[in-house]
Design an enzyme around this catalytic site. Structure first.
Site, PDB file in Angstrom:
ATOM      1  N   LYS A 279      37.343 -58.794 -55.578  1.00 59.72           N
ATOM      2  CA  LYS A 279      37.088 -58.479 -56.978  1.00 59.72           C
ATOM      3  C   LYS A 279      38.358 -58.058 -57.716  1.00 59.72           C
ATOM      4  O   LYS A 279      38.459 -58.230 -58.926  1.00 59.72           O
ATOM      5  CB  LYS A 279      36.051 -57.354 -57.096  1.00 59.72           C
ATOM      6  CG  LYS A 279      34.640 -57.815 -56.815  1.00 59.72           C
ATOM      7  CD  LYS A 279      33.663 -56.664 -57.011  1.00 59.72           C
ATOM      8  CE  LYS A 279      32.241 -57.134 -56.882  1.00 59.72           C
ATOM      9  NZ  LYS A 279      31.282 -56.038 -57.129  1.00 59.72           N
TER      10      LYS A 279
ATOM     11  N   SER B 112      35.885 -52.379 -56.788  1.00 59.41           N
ATOM     12  CA  SER B 112      34.938 -51.734 -55.883  1.00 59.41           C
ATOM     13  C   SER B 112      33.724 -52.622 -55.658  1.00 59.41           C
ATOM     14  O   SER B 112      33.406 -53.482 -56.478  1.00 59.41           O
ATOM     15  CB  SER B 112      34.506 -50.392 -56.492  1.00 59.41           C
ATOM     16  OG  SER B 112      33.710 -49.667 -55.598  1.00 59.41           O
ATOM     17  N   ASP B 113      33.026 -52.385 -54.554  1.00 50.56           N
ATOM     18  CA  ASP B 113      31.774 -53.065 -54.272  1.00 50.56           C
ATOM     19  C   ASP B 113      30.910 -52.139 -53.425  1.00 50.56           C
ATOM     20  O   ASP B 113      31.433 -51.323 -52.664  1.00 50.56           O
ATOM     21  CB  ASP B 113      32.002 -54.392 -53.531  1.00 50.56           C
ATOM     22  CG  ASP B 113      30.752 -55.240 -53.531  1.00 50.56           C
ATOM     23  OD1 ASP B 113      30.385 -55.741 -54.611  1.00 50.56           O
ATOM     24  OD2 ASP B 113      30.114 -55.382 -52.467  1.00 50.56           O
ATOM     25  N   THR B 114      29.596 -52.287 -53.569  1.00 56.46           N
ATOM     26  CA  THR B 114      28.641 -51.475 -52.824  1.00 56.46           C
ATOM     27  C   THR B 114      27.616 -52.376 -52.167  1.00 56.46           C
ATOM     28  O   THR B 114      27.129 -53.327 -52.786  1.00 56.46           O
ATOM     29  CB  THR B 114      27.911 -50.486 -53.765  1.00 56.46           C
ATOM     30  OG1 THR B 114      28.874 -49.650 -54.396  1.00 56.46           O
ATOM     31  CG2 THR B 114      26.913 -49.617 -52.997  1.00 56.46           C
TER      32      THR B 114
END
Length: 191
Positions: free
Chosen positions: A51, A67-69
């Site tokens: 990203k 960020s990623d979750t």
């Protein structure tokens, strides 16, 4: 002050980071493939990196944060549900159970050859709830665009019995850990 860019469309990430520092938002779309062949922390760190890297390469003198979750339960990775039915299946599978929330973040400054990735893990235990409760939650439409089909900061709080770990990690950005890395890498204090 150095220019900071958040490479995320998430309103929650913007809200969390925005309490501490000014930044611009720039994003590039990526294919968010979640490969269960790899451990969840590897998958989420790879997505966070993806990203941010192209935004960082276009803004080489800026600090770029991405960020990623993902949610992991019983070896399965739960990303954002594609529709209400998938959200219902996710919530139903988590009822009465403990699952893990992984949020990874990547920090870039290409002109200084900095490419750093880390993650945080939190455990969340849901209460058991009825099909009626699940339908009421789904009626809020809060599940849309949320990993695991819930947002802990909204109506999803009614699903949660307890957490072990960083609350902000579950919201989508482990700000305390990120703060320490910004201080260590760039001398930037969020105080």
């Amino acid at each position: 002050m150095e220019k900071i860019i958040l490479a995320s469309n998430s309103p929650r990430r913007r809200e969390i980071l925005g309490k501490f520092i000014e930044f611009e938002v720039k994003t590039h779309e990526i294919n968010e493939i979640k490969d269960e062949e790899y451990p969840p922390q590897i998958t989420v760190m790879g997505l966070a990196y993806e990203k941010g890297i192209s935004v960082a390469e276009e803004n080489i003198d800026s600090i770029v944060i991405s960020s990623d979750t993902i949610v992991e339960y019983d070896g399965k990775l739960l990303g954002k549900p594609k529709d209400r039915d998938e959200a219902k299946d996710m919530i139903k599978s988590l009822s009465g159970k403990t699952h893990n929330v992984y949020t990874a973040y990547a920090i870039f400054k290409i002109s200084e050859n900095i490419k750093y990735v880390d993650y945080e893990k939190s455990e969340v235990k849901f209460y058991e709830f009825s099909n009626v409760d699940i339908e009421k939650y789904l009626d809020t439409n809060e599940y849309a665009d949320k990993a695991g089909a819930y947002g802990i900061q909204g109506y999803g709080a009614l699903l949660v019995e307890k957490i072990n770990g960083d609350y902000f990690n579950i919201m989508g950005l482990p700000i305390a850990k990120l703060s320490r890395d910004l201080k260590r890498l760039f001398g930037i204090s969020l105080w």
